[in-house]
Write a protein that holds these residues in place. Structure first.
Motif: not given
Length: 200
Positions: A52-60, A81-88
């Motif tokens: 979750t930490t790695n994902l948070f940093e990638t998205i940030s 929105k599009e970027f976050v949804m793609k990564n999640l």
């Protein structure tokens, strides 16, 4: 190997859920022993936290890049929105629900980090919109930024927004439009409606 385990685990957690995926599943998927995973991550909790930490940093970092691209604030929110949804993975609500239910401390820590990050971004976005005449200048930026964050958090609740009834992508898009229509000037509404046509 540590990074490979983290990447594979993150991918599986987002696809199948944080509770559903076991250490055996990850080991089997990677063709390695469970012992190898434990050499790098002492427990599943440690792996979930790292993931979750790695994902948070990638998205940030991705959000920072979008902001630096200097789009107008309405386009900026759509791009984020599009970027976050793609990564999640289109933000399947099940993994988020499982994280909240089975790893509450990790979920709470993540939510606080998201609030710190998102709070600043949203306030900056609101100010930019006001300066460009796209958002109403009388809005309370501190309050609106909290409304926006609270809404973004609550629409991930699978008990309220059952993903079998409400598709995540539709919920996200509708919420963003709801937020923007509340704060836009007529000039902003025109820009929003152009974007909605483009994205439909």
């Amino acid at each position: 190997m540590k990074d490979q385990i983290l990447q594979k685990a993150t991918d599986m957690f987002l696809t199948l859920g944080f509770k559903s995926v076991t250490m055996d599943d990850i080991a089997s998927e990677m063709g390695i022993s469970k012992k190898t995973i434990y050499q790098h991550y002492s427990s599943k909790d440690a792996l979930v936290k790292a993931s979750t930490t790695n994902l948070f940093e990638t998205i940030s970092c991705g959000i920072d890049e979008i902001i630096l691209s200097n789009k107008n604030p309405i386009e900026e929110l759509f791009s984020i929105k599009e970027f976050v949804m793609k990564n999640l993975k289109d933000e399947n609500t099940s993994p988020i629900y499982q994280l909240q239910k089975y790893y509450p401390k990790i979920h709470k820590s993540l939510t606080l980090k998201q609030f710190e990050k998102m709070g600043c971004c949203v306030i900056d976005n609101l100010q930019k919109g006001i300066d460009l005449g796209l958002f109403r200048n009388e809005i309370n930026k501190e309050l609106i930024s909290r409304f926006y964050f609270a809404g973004m958090t609550s629409i991930k609740d699978a008990e309220i927004f059952n993903p079998e009834i409400f598709k995540s992508k539709v919920v996200q898009s509708t919420y963003l439009e709801y937020h923007l229509r509340a704060i836009c000037t007529p000039k902003g509404i025109n820009k929003l409606e152009q974007l909605l046509k483009t994205n439909s």
